[in-house]
Design a protein around this motif. Structure first.
Motif, PDB file in Angstrom:
ATOM      1  N   ALA A   8       0.900  -1.491  -0.235  1.00  0.00           N
ATOM      2  CA  ALA A   8       0.168  -0.394  -0.163  1.00  0.00           C
ATOM      3  C   ALA A   8       0.530   0.873   0.031  1.00  0.00           C
ATOM      4  CB  ALA A   8      -0.736  -0.060   0.796  1.00  0.00           C
ATOM      5  N   LYS A  11      -2.359   3.938   2.739  1.00  0.00           N
ATOM      6  CA  LYS A  11      -3.081   2.614   3.554  1.00  0.00           C
ATOM      7  C   LYS A  11      -4.480   2.876   4.031  1.00  0.00           C
ATOM      8  CE  LYS A  11       1.427   1.846   4.673  1.00  0.00           C
ATOM      9  NZ  LYS A  11       2.690   1.263   3.678  1.00  0.00           N
ATOM     10  N   TYR A  12      -4.730   1.410   3.667  1.00  0.00           N
ATOM     11  CA  TYR A  12      -6.335   1.021   4.909  1.00  0.00           C
ATOM     12  C   TYR A  12      -6.075   1.083   6.402  1.00  0.00           C
ATOM     13  CZ  TYR A  12      -9.271  -2.986   5.642  1.00  0.00           C
ATOM     14  OH  TYR A  12     -10.570  -3.899   6.299  1.00  0.00           O
ATOM     15  N   LYS A  15     -11.484   0.918   9.440  1.00  0.00           N
ATOM     16  CA  LYS A  15     -13.221  -0.090   8.897  1.00  0.00           C
ATOM     17  C   LYS A  15     -14.391   1.254   9.799  1.00  0.00           C
ATOM     18  CE  LYS A  15     -11.260  -4.747   9.449  1.00  0.00           C
ATOM     19  NZ  LYS A  15     -11.627  -5.696   8.912  1.00  0.00           N
ATOM     20  N   ASN A  26     -15.536  -5.502   5.690  1.00  0.00           N
ATOM     21  CA  ASN A  26     -14.120  -4.821   5.396  1.00  0.00           C
ATOM     22  C   ASN A  26     -14.684  -3.454   3.990  1.00  0.00           C
ATOM     23  OD1 ASN A  26     -13.182  -6.669   6.911  1.00  0.00           O
ATOM     24  ND2 ASN A  26     -12.637  -7.984   4.896  1.00  0.00           N
ATOM     25  N   SER A 106      -2.282 -11.909   3.944  1.00  0.00           N
ATOM     26  CA  SER A 106      -3.909 -11.979   3.764  1.00  0.00           C
ATOM     27  C   SER A 106      -4.291 -11.589   2.421  1.00  0.00           C
ATOM     28  CB  SER A 106      -4.524 -11.499   4.938  1.00  0.00           C
ATOM     29  OG  SER A 106      -4.347  -9.782   4.909  1.00  0.00           O
ATOM     30  N   SER A 146     -10.398 -10.198   3.044  1.00  0.00           N
ATOM     31  CA  SER A 146      -9.104  -9.787   3.836  1.00  0.00           C
ATOM     32  C   SER A 146      -9.596  -8.339   3.327  1.00  0.00           C
ATOM     33  CB  SER A 146      -7.920 -10.353   3.745  1.00  0.00           C
ATOM     34  OG  SER A 146      -7.348  -9.435   4.779  1.00  0.00           O
ATOM     35  N   GLY A 147      -9.823  -6.559   3.778  1.00  0.00           N
ATOM     36  CA  GLY A 147      -9.773  -6.096   3.080  1.00  0.00           C
ATOM     37  C   GLY A 147      -8.649  -5.818   1.786  1.00  0.00           C
ATOM     38  N   SER A 148      -7.588  -5.805   2.352  1.00  0.00           N
ATOM     39  CA  SER A 148      -6.801  -5.832   1.217  1.00  0.00           C
ATOM     40  C   SER A 148      -6.367  -6.804  -0.256  1.00  0.00           C
ATOM     41  CB  SER A 148      -4.885  -5.544   2.088  1.00  0.00           C
ATOM     42  OG  SER A 148      -5.195  -6.391   2.639  1.00  0.00           O
ATOM     43  N   ARG A 151      -7.848  -5.288  -3.700  1.00  0.00           N
ATOM     44  CA  ARG A 151      -6.142  -4.821  -4.065  1.00  0.00           C
ATOM     45  C   ARG A 151      -5.102  -5.737  -5.131  1.00  0.00           C
ATOM     46  NH1 ARG A 151      -4.950  -1.037  -0.005  1.00  0.00           N
ATOM     47  NH2 ARG A 151      -2.843  -1.833   0.250  1.00  0.00           N
ATOM     48  N   SER A 190      -3.792  -6.872  12.130  1.00  0.00           N
ATOM     49  CA  SER A 190      -3.775  -5.323  11.907  1.00  0.00           C
ATOM     50  C   SER A 190      -5.363  -5.766  11.773  1.00  0.00           C
ATOM     51  CB  SER A 190      -3.547  -5.292  10.364  1.00  0.00           C
ATOM     52  OG  SER A 190      -3.362  -6.358   9.582  1.00  0.00           O
ATOM     53  N   SER A 191      -5.983  -6.684  11.294  1.00  0.00           N
ATOM     54  CA  SER A 191      -7.604  -6.535  11.786  1.00  0.00           C
ATOM     55  C   SER A 191      -7.792  -5.667  13.112  1.00  0.00           C
ATOM     56  CB  SER A 191      -8.263  -7.906  11.838  1.00  0.00           C
ATOM     57  OG  SER A 191      -7.258  -8.902  12.870  1.00  0.00           O
ATOM     58  N   HIS A 194      -7.589  -1.744  12.727  1.00  0.00           N
ATOM     59  CA  HIS A 194      -8.522  -1.397  12.458  1.00  0.00           C
ATOM     60  C   HIS A 194      -9.796  -1.091  13.531  1.00  0.00           C
ATOM     61  CE1 HIS A 194      -7.622  -1.715   8.177  1.00  0.00           C
ATOM     62  NE2 HIS A 194      -6.548  -3.509   8.153  1.00  0.00           N
ATOM     63  N   MET A 240       0.462   6.834   9.278  1.00  0.00           N
ATOM     64  CA  MET A 240      -0.087   5.813   9.551  1.00  0.00           C
ATOM     65  C   MET A 240       0.205   4.823  10.774  1.00  0.00           C
ATOM     66  SD  MET A 240      -1.100   1.615   8.688  1.00  0.00           S
ATOM     67  CE  MET A 240       0.389   1.229   9.456  1.00  0.00           C
ATOM     68  N   ASP A 278       4.003  -1.282   6.095  1.00  0.00           N
ATOM     69  CA  ASP A 278       2.677  -1.858   6.233  1.00  0.00           C
ATOM     70  C   ASP A 278       2.642  -2.071   7.677  1.00  0.00           C
ATOM     71  OD1 ASP A 278       1.367  -1.804   4.191  1.00  0.00           O
ATOM     72  OD2 ASP A 278       1.623  -3.565   3.171  1.00  0.00           O
ATOM     73  N   ALA A 279       1.700  -2.880   8.112  1.00  0.00           N
ATOM     74  CA  ALA A 279       1.523  -2.749  10.249  1.00  0.00           C
ATOM     75  C   ALA A 279       1.998  -3.990  10.261  1.00  0.00           C
ATOM     76  CB  ALA A 279       0.160  -3.572  10.181  1.00  0.00           C
TER      77      ALA A 279
HETATM   78  C1  DP6 Z   1      -1.371  -1.692   6.868  1.00  0.00           C
HETATM   79  O1  DP6 Z   1      -6.235  -6.549   4.742  1.00  0.00           O
HETATM   80  O2  DP6 Z   1      -4.569  -7.359   6.530  1.00  0.00           O
HETATM   81  O3  DP6 Z   1      -1.302  -3.239   5.310  1.00  0.00           O
HETATM   82  O4  DP6 Z   1      -9.165  -6.399   6.210  1.00  0.00           O
HETATM   83  O5  DP6 Z   1      -9.242  -7.109   9.093  1.00  0.00           O
HETATM   84  O6  DP6 Z   1      -7.590  -8.753   6.406  1.00  0.00           O
HETATM   85  P1  DP6 Z   1      -8.427  -6.677   7.559  1.00  0.00           P
HETATM   86  O7  DP6 Z   1      -6.967  -6.167   7.530  1.00  0.00           O
HETATM   87  P2  DP6 Z   1      -5.686  -5.632   6.402  1.00  0.00           P
HETATM   88  O8  DP6 Z   1      -4.921  -4.684   6.389  1.00  0.00           O
HETATM   89  C2  DP6 Z   1      -4.361  -4.186   6.293  1.00  0.00           C
HETATM   90  C3  DP6 Z   1      -3.402  -3.322   6.706  1.00  0.00           C
HETATM   91  C4  DP6 Z   1      -2.440  -2.322   5.538  1.00  0.00           C
HETATM   92  C5  DP6 Z   1      -2.460  -1.201   5.001  1.00  0.00           C
HETATM   93  C6  DP6 Z   1      -2.988  -1.571   3.223  1.00  0.00           C
HETATM   94  O9  DP6 Z   1      -2.447  -2.798   3.146  1.00  0.00           O
HETATM   95  O10 DP6 Z   1      -3.294  -0.794   3.208  1.00  0.00           O
END
Ligand code: DP6
Length: 320
Positions: A8, A11-12, A15, A26, A106, A146-148, A151, A190-191, A194, A240, A278-279
């Motif tokens: 990323a 960053k996400y 949530k 997500n 993930s 998983s959110g990421s 992508r 990371s969950s 968030h 972040m 990242d995390a």
């Molecule tokens: C810091 O996608 O691992 O990598 O949706 O709970 O599975 P869940 O979380 P995840 O979060 C990734 C967070 C990050 C930033 C990013 O990839 O955007």
């Protein structure tokens, strides 16, 4: 099925509150932007199980009940999507990169599982057609795992508006040299991070600043201008982590070694490589040319020992 990880740039982190509907799982509080990786991949196959229970093997080892429950839920989603009767599955999955290396497993895992489950239900040619005609659906399904992961279903760059992810076509190739200072599993998944993001006093301010940063990153990407993109990457990563570290309870991902490297990189008067994190404690160093030798010198000078993983811009999932 092979699906890549992604890194990323924006960053996400946070949530939207769950509405109770799995379709809304997500959804992110902010838009994000990523580069799809080429070398770091998860390879997954899905077949019929020999018993009436789902089975999961990760890197040759039988997975724990928690992980099995997560993939079972995801298999439910893919079966429901294709409107197929739910039968037990045997899932075999392997990452080619070290676990806990700061390479999002993930993301690649749920992208690969989504594709492999689809292949199991509709066959290889059907999957190819499905992926090319409905990247949006593939991405939305993967996101619910998983959110990421939303992508990781295409490349070379992807933008996720918080709900839908879309491809950003670009001929620009970047190297991502990953400095793995620790491959230990992160203390706070990371969950969890968030969930606590919004408790940080910095969170709201971050949200107001992100649209301008995203626009600036997209412009730098379109112009293939690393001199503009790089400083944005670093501010974003450190912001972040500032949010994560000031949440309640705090999520500290950065190790003293990480901070030594950050300081060493940022104190260089001239450079053509920039980091993001990242995390986890590991640095992803983005550059247009290979910079492994420069980074080895910095590791030497800072007395940080790190394993190095060479990656670069990738095109998305393969082998179907
Ligand atoms: C810091 O996608 O691992 O990598 O949706 O709970 O599975 P869940 O979380 P995840 O979060 C990734 C967070 C990050 C930033 C990013 O990839 O955007």
């Amino acid at each position: 099925m092979k699906a890549p990880s992604n890194i990323a740039f924006l960053k996400y982190w946070g949530k939207l509150p769950p509405s109770g509907d799995d379709l809304d799982r997500n959804l992110a509080t902010n838009a994000s932007l990523s580069m799809t990786l080429k070398n770091a991949v998860t390879e997954t196959t899905v077949d019929a199980a020999s018993s009436d229970r789902d089975e999961l093997w990760i890197n040759g080892t039988q997975a724990n009940p928690n992980d099995i429950a997560k993939i079972s839920k995801h298999l439910d989603r893919v079966h429901a999507y294709f409107d197929r009767p739910r039968r037990a599955c045997r899932v075999v999955s392997a990452n080619n990169f070290p676990a806990g290396a700061g390479i999002a497993s993930s993301a690649s895992a749920f992208a690969a599982l989504t594709l492999a489950a689809a292949e199991h239900l509709i066959g290889g040619p059907g999957t190819r057609e499905w992926v090319s005609s409905t990247t949006a659906d593939v991405s939305a399904l993967a996101r619910r795992g998983s959110g990421s992961a939303c992508r990781s279903v295409a490349g070379p760059y992807m933008k996720w508006d918080g709900r839908h992810a879309t491809t950003i076509p670009s001929p620009w190739k970047l190297h991502d040299t990953i400095l793995i200072v620790s491959a230990a599993h992160k203390g706070v998944p990371s969950s969890e991070g968030h969930k606590t993001a919004e408790t940080s006093p910095l969170f709201e301010t971050r949200l107001t600043r992100l649209p301008a940063r995203l626009a600036a990153m997209e412009a730098a990407l379109a112009a293939q201008d690393l001199g503009r993109l790089g400083p944005l990457l670093e501010t974003e990563a450190l912001e972040m982590h500032a949010v994560a570290r000031t949440g309640v309870p705090p999520a500290n991902y950065l190790l003293p070694e990480t901070l030594r490297l950050v300081e060493a990189l940022q104190s260089l008067s001239q450079r053509n490589f920039f980091f993001t994190i990242d995390a986890g404690p590991n640095l992803h160093v983005l550059s247009e040319k290979p910079v492994r030798a420069d980074l080895e010198k910095i590791l030497d000078r800072t007395r940080v020992s790190a394993r190095i993983w060479d990656d670069e811009t990738g095109a998305g999932p393969s082998s179907f």
